[in-house]
Design an enzyme around this catalytic site. Sequence first.
Site, PDB file in Angstrom:
ATOM      1  N   TYR A   9      -0.260   5.054   0.813  1.00 52.98           N
ATOM      2  CA  TYR A   9      -0.541   6.095   1.806  1.00 52.98           C
ATOM      3  C   TYR A   9      -0.630   5.516   3.218  1.00 52.98           C
ATOM      4  CZ  TYR A   9      -1.753   8.854  -2.312  1.00 52.98           C
ATOM      5  OH  TYR A   9      -1.728   9.503  -3.521  1.00 52.98           O
ATOM      6  N   SER A  30      -2.483   0.688  -4.762  1.00 50.02           N
ATOM      7  CA  SER A  30      -3.010   1.825  -4.009  1.00 50.02           C
ATOM      8  C   SER A  30      -4.321   2.325  -4.590  1.00 50.02           C
ATOM      9  CB  SER A  30      -1.979   2.963  -4.033  1.00 50.02           C
ATOM     10  OG  SER A  30      -2.493   4.148  -3.473  1.00 50.02           O
ATOM     11  N   ASN A  31      -5.103   2.981  -3.736  1.00 48.82           N
ATOM     12  CA  ASN A  31      -6.267   3.725  -4.210  1.00 48.82           C
ATOM     13  C   ASN A  31      -5.851   4.968  -4.994  1.00 48.82           C
ATOM     14  OD1 ASN A  31      -8.319   2.092  -3.198  1.00 48.82           O
ATOM     15  ND2 ASN A  31      -8.460   3.194  -1.257  1.00 48.82           N
ATOM     16  N   ARG A  89      -7.992  13.123   5.889  1.00 55.01           N
ATOM     17  CA  ARG A  89      -7.732  11.700   5.685  1.00 55.01           C
ATOM     18  C   ARG A  89      -8.975  10.871   6.007  1.00 55.01           C
ATOM     19  NH1 ARG A  89      -5.670   7.795   2.720  1.00 55.01           N
ATOM     20  NH2 ARG A  89      -4.695   6.106   3.893  1.00 55.01           N
ATOM     21  N   ASP A  93       0.863  -1.174   0.000  1.00 58.60           N
ATOM     22  CA  ASP A  93       0.000   0.000   0.000  1.00 58.60           C
ATOM     23  C   ASP A  93       0.905   1.232   0.000  1.00 58.60           C
ATOM     24  OD1 ASP A  93      -2.404   1.649   0.566  1.00 58.60           O
ATOM     25  OD2 ASP A  93      -1.430   1.898   2.508  1.00 58.60           O
TER      26      ASP A  93
END
Length: 215
Positions: free
Chosen positions: A15, A110-111, A36, A13
Amino acid sequence: MPHVADVDTVVFDAYGTLFDIEDENWAPADVVRTMRRKQLEYTWLLSLMGHYQDFPTLTRRAIEYAKALYDEYNVDVENVMRRLVHLQAFPDVEIGLKRLGDGRRLAILSNGHPDDLEQLCIHAGLRARFEWLISAHEVRIYKPAPAVYRLALERTGTPRDRLLFVSANSWDVAGAGASGLRAAWVNRTGDPPQPVGGEPEVVVRDLEELAAELE
């Protein structure tokens, strides 16, 4: 179950795992935490509703929400957006990746938007470490949807039992495990485990400790 060291590809991942998105240098602490939280909420809401907006759009809306909530800080939305593609890597990341990449292939899942992931890695001097930068944007849904985790297997061509997914976000580890991936949890903050979803195969404090587990 394979031994934790029996891994050909390590997928990270971004972040909160490699890059410190909650570093308060780029905005006041209240703004950082709120941004966030809303950023993640928006990804989950859209995915559950069967809708999609790209990650920069959601991030901008999360910043705008935080700005409205804390108007006393006079948040510069454009400045925050620029800062978010220049995040610092955690102190353990450079050495950890060097050790983890010894004889293994590395990737990011990752998103984040593909362009942002590219900029993050280049800014941190880490781009050469990763063979793949894989984004949820490819399937138009966000983690923890199973379709995102399947991308790791499809893009890297790694057998399921030879791939390890690594995240510092416990919900992400739960999602990966529930999707059938082997997972490691980098528990940087000493949080309790998630009571739902898949369980991590290994729990460590940082990437250097993970590297030691795989050696």
